[in-house]
Design an enzyme around this catalytic site. Structure first.
Site, PDB file in Angstrom:
ATOM      1  N   THR A 109     -34.814  53.143  31.508  1.00 36.02           N
ATOM      2  CA  THR A 109     -34.948  53.254  32.963  1.00 36.02           C
ATOM      3  C   THR A 109     -36.409  53.412  33.364  1.00 36.02           C
ATOM      4  O   THR A 109     -37.182  54.119  32.720  1.00 36.02           O
ATOM      5  CB  THR A 109     -34.144  54.459  33.465  1.00 36.02           C
ATOM      6  OG1 THR A 109     -32.772  54.256  33.158  1.00 36.02           O
ATOM      7  CG2 THR A 109     -34.296  54.629  34.968  1.00 36.02           C
TER       8      THR A 109
ATOM      9  N   PRO B  23     -39.290  53.749  36.935  1.00 33.40           N
ATOM     10  CA  PRO B  23     -39.314  54.286  38.300  1.00 33.40           C
ATOM     11  C   PRO B  23     -38.692  53.352  39.333  1.00 33.40           C
ATOM     12  O   PRO B  23     -38.061  53.817  40.288  1.00 33.40           O
ATOM     13  CB  PRO B  23     -40.815  54.494  38.567  1.00 33.40           C
ATOM     14  CG  PRO B  23     -41.402  54.728  37.208  1.00 33.40           C
ATOM     15  CD  PRO B  23     -40.612  53.865  36.278  1.00 33.40           C
TER      16      PRO B  23
ATOM     17  N   GLY C   7     -33.480  50.778  37.707  1.00 40.97           N
ATOM     18  CA  GLY C   7     -32.422  51.560  37.093  1.00 40.97           C
ATOM     19  C   GLY C   7     -31.229  50.686  36.775  1.00 40.97           C
ATOM     20  O   GLY C   7     -30.993  50.302  35.630  1.00 40.97           O
TER      21      GLY C   7
ATOM     22  N   TRP D  82     -36.869  59.388  34.085  1.00 42.70           N
ATOM     23  CA  TRP D  82     -35.589  60.070  33.919  1.00 42.70           C
ATOM     24  C   TRP D  82     -35.102  59.994  32.475  1.00 42.70           C
ATOM     25  O   TRP D  82     -33.938  59.692  32.211  1.00 42.70           O
ATOM     26  CB  TRP D  82     -34.524  59.524  34.881  1.00 42.70           C
ATOM     27  CG  TRP D  82     -34.935  59.572  36.314  1.00 42.70           C
ATOM     28  CD1 TRP D  82     -35.206  58.537  37.138  1.00 42.70           C
ATOM     29  CD2 TRP D  82     -35.147  60.763  37.099  1.00 42.70           C
ATOM     30  NE1 TRP D  82     -35.575  58.985  38.378  1.00 42.70           N
ATOM     31  CE2 TRP D  82     -35.539  60.356  38.386  1.00 42.70           C
ATOM     32  CE3 TRP D  82     -35.037  62.140  36.825  1.00 42.70           C
ATOM     33  CZ2 TRP D  82     -35.830  61.247  39.407  1.00 42.70           C
ATOM     34  CZ3 TRP D  82     -35.333  63.028  37.848  1.00 42.70           C
ATOM     35  CH2 TRP D  82     -35.718  62.589  39.115  1.00 42.70           C
TER      36      TRP D  82
ATOM     37  N   ARG E  87     -21.895  55.872  27.055  1.00 43.26           N
ATOM     38  CA  ARG E  87     -20.895  55.981  28.131  1.00 43.26           C
ATOM     39  C   ARG E  87     -19.531  56.391  27.588  1.00 43.26           C
ATOM     40  O   ARG E  87     -18.776  57.097  28.261  1.00 43.26           O
ATOM     41  CB  ARG E  87     -20.772  54.643  28.861  1.00 43.26           C
ATOM     42  CG  ARG E  87     -21.954  54.292  29.738  1.00 43.26           C
ATOM     43  CD  ARG E  87     -21.905  52.844  30.157  1.00 43.26           C
ATOM     44  NE  ARG E  87     -23.067  52.476  30.941  1.00 43.26           N
ATOM     45  CZ  ARG E  87     -23.548  51.233  31.033  1.00 43.26           C
ATOM     46  NH1 ARG E  87     -22.943  50.253  30.365  1.00 43.26           N
ATOM     47  NH2 ARG E  87     -24.602  50.977  31.764  1.00 43.26           N
TER      48      ARG E  87
ATOM     49  N   GLU F 100     -26.419  56.239  33.496  1.00 47.75           N
ATOM     50  CA  GLU F 100     -25.750  55.304  32.582  1.00 47.75           C
ATOM     51  C   GLU F 100     -24.680  54.481  33.293  1.00 47.75           C
ATOM     52  O   GLU F 100     -23.577  54.286  32.799  1.00 47.75           O
ATOM     53  CB  GLU F 100     -25.195  56.049  31.361  1.00 47.75           C
ATOM     54  CG  GLU F 100     -26.314  56.711  30.561  1.00 47.75           C
ATOM     55  CD  GLU F 100     -25.848  57.320  29.264  1.00 47.75           C
ATOM     56  OE1 GLU F 100     -24.847  56.847  28.716  1.00 47.75           O
ATOM     57  OE2 GLU F 100     -26.499  58.267  28.792  1.00 47.75           O
ATOM     58  N   GLY F 101     -25.054  54.025  34.480  1.00 40.65           N
ATOM     59  CA  GLY F 101     -24.168  53.182  35.262  1.00 40.65           C
ATOM     60  C   GLY F 101     -23.629  53.895  36.474  1.00 40.65           C
ATOM     61  O   GLY F 101     -22.845  54.830  36.359  1.00 40.65           O
TER      62      GLY F 101
END
Length: 379
Positions: free
Chosen positions: A124, A126, A129, A154, A235, A355-356
């Site tokens: 990820t 800035p 994402g 992040w 996930r 993560e989604g």
């Protein structure tokens, strides 16, 4: 519905959490730091949960279902604890295990499985994402070396990591790199002022002309397939882990409702409170059955990415609603860190979108159902 081995794993992780994390986690959350994270990492390594679903190189080689059950117990304590284990095992270690060279595996995986080396996963950015293909981090060849420039945002474990798996655009496509964090030009700054996942280290990574040898590239993958397959592993753990936070909130609400008296009787005796508890229990039960089904599918080799999207979308959303409802049962006490509910609630606000996001998993399922991809608007 669980085997004895699966129950043994669940009990071992539950006992570990009760002794090593549960007594301290509210303080960690309040102070925004985990005291002696490296010591905790080594204890988690001794427990065998770091990369526990991987084979060889010091990893435990357990089943996907056993890993899921471990995630439930870790997140019943705190999402930050499960995130640490998830990033270490399902992102950083899995990337090396699945796409790395034999030398990379031998150098890093045993140390990471033991908790002696901490990893992070730099995807990820800035400004990128949900659309990682737009990443700006670049990798260019310079003789036999690679030179990386860019920023990642992040990133769990970033400022405490010994190794970073960094994804970057190269001439031939997106490539992954094993980056020791001691490499000149690499820096990581911890992100402060968070109101969620406070018992977790979150960082920004900066790569300023980071020079790496040719052996640093992950040789077995080119393109988005690499990072996305890693995310799918992580996930899967979230599908299970979110249920741990939900279970903790429900157990807290049930106990509180039985002891809190209003109008001369426990609030558990009131119809509206019982309806809340029943709806919470129903959601937790259905989510648990879904997670177990997906675990069995994964162990059989039949799990597809859209299955994981289904589980993540349903279970995190259900867990967050359970926590919000539990908060109403506790009333004003629901916002106190004397109880775990507000902490779980705040954490799940992050789990809902990392993560989604809800939107992305909805579109994954929409494509699976209709056959039409709707990730980009028509020109």
């Amino acid at each position: 519905m669980l085997t004895q081995d699966e129950r043994d794993v669940r009990k071992a992780v539950r006992d570990f959490v009760a002794a090593e994390a549960q007594p301290y986690v509210a303080t960690w959350f309040e102070e925004g730091r985990v005291e002696d994270l490296r010591g905790l990492a080594k204890k988690l390594g001794n427990l065998g949960v770091l990369g526990m679903h991987l084979d060889g190189y010091g990893c435990a080689g357990m089943s996907a279902t056993q890993y899921g059950l471990a995630c439930v117990e870790l997140e019943a304590c705190d999402s930050g604890l499960r995130s640490f284990v998830s990033v270490q095992g399902s992102l950083a270690m899995f990337a090396i295990w699945r796409f790395g060279s034999e030398e990379q595996k031998a150098e890093w995986l045993p140390r990471m499985a033991a908790g002696e080396a901490i990893g992070c996963f730099g995807l990820t950015e800035p400004d990128h994402g949900s659309d990682p293909a737009g990443m700006r981090t670049r990798a260019r060849r310079d003789g036999d070396d690679w030179v990386l420039d860019g920023r990642k945002m992040w990133i769990t474990n970033g400022s405490v990591a010994d190794i970073a798996i960094v994804w970057a655009h190269a001439d031939e496509g997106i490539r992954g790199f094993v980056v020791p964090t001691s490499t000149p030009g690499f820096s990581a700054t911890e992100i402060k002022h968070k109101m969620s996942l406070r018992a977790s280290v979150t960082s920004e990574l900066v790569l300023d002309s980071v020079r790496l040898p040719a052996a640093a590239v992950l040789p077995e993958v080119t393109g988005l397939k690499g990072p996305l397959s890693c995310l799918n592993e992580a996930r899967f753990g979230i599908v299970w882990g979110a249920l741990g936070a939900a279970r903790s909130a429900l157990e807290t609400a049930l106990e509180y409702a039985g002891t809190r008296s209003q109008f001369g009787q426990p609030i558990a005796s009131f119809q509206l409170t019982q309806q809340k508890l029943v709806e919470m229990g129903l959601s937790l039960s259905t989510g648990s059955l879904l997670a177990l089904h997906l675990g069995r599918l994964k162990d059989q080799g039949d799990l597809r990415p859209e299955h994981v999207s289904l589980g993540k979308l349903n279970n995190v959303r259900a867990a967050l609603e359970i926590c919000r409802t539990a908060r109403t049962i506790l009333g004003a006490n629901g916002i106190s860190l004397e109880y775990p509910v507000i902490r779980h609630m705040n954490n799940l606000e992050s789990v809902l979108t990392y993560e989604g996001t809800v939107e992305m998993h909805t579109l994954v399922l929409g494509q699976a159902i209709t056959g039409h991809a709707a990730f980009r608007s028509a020109p």
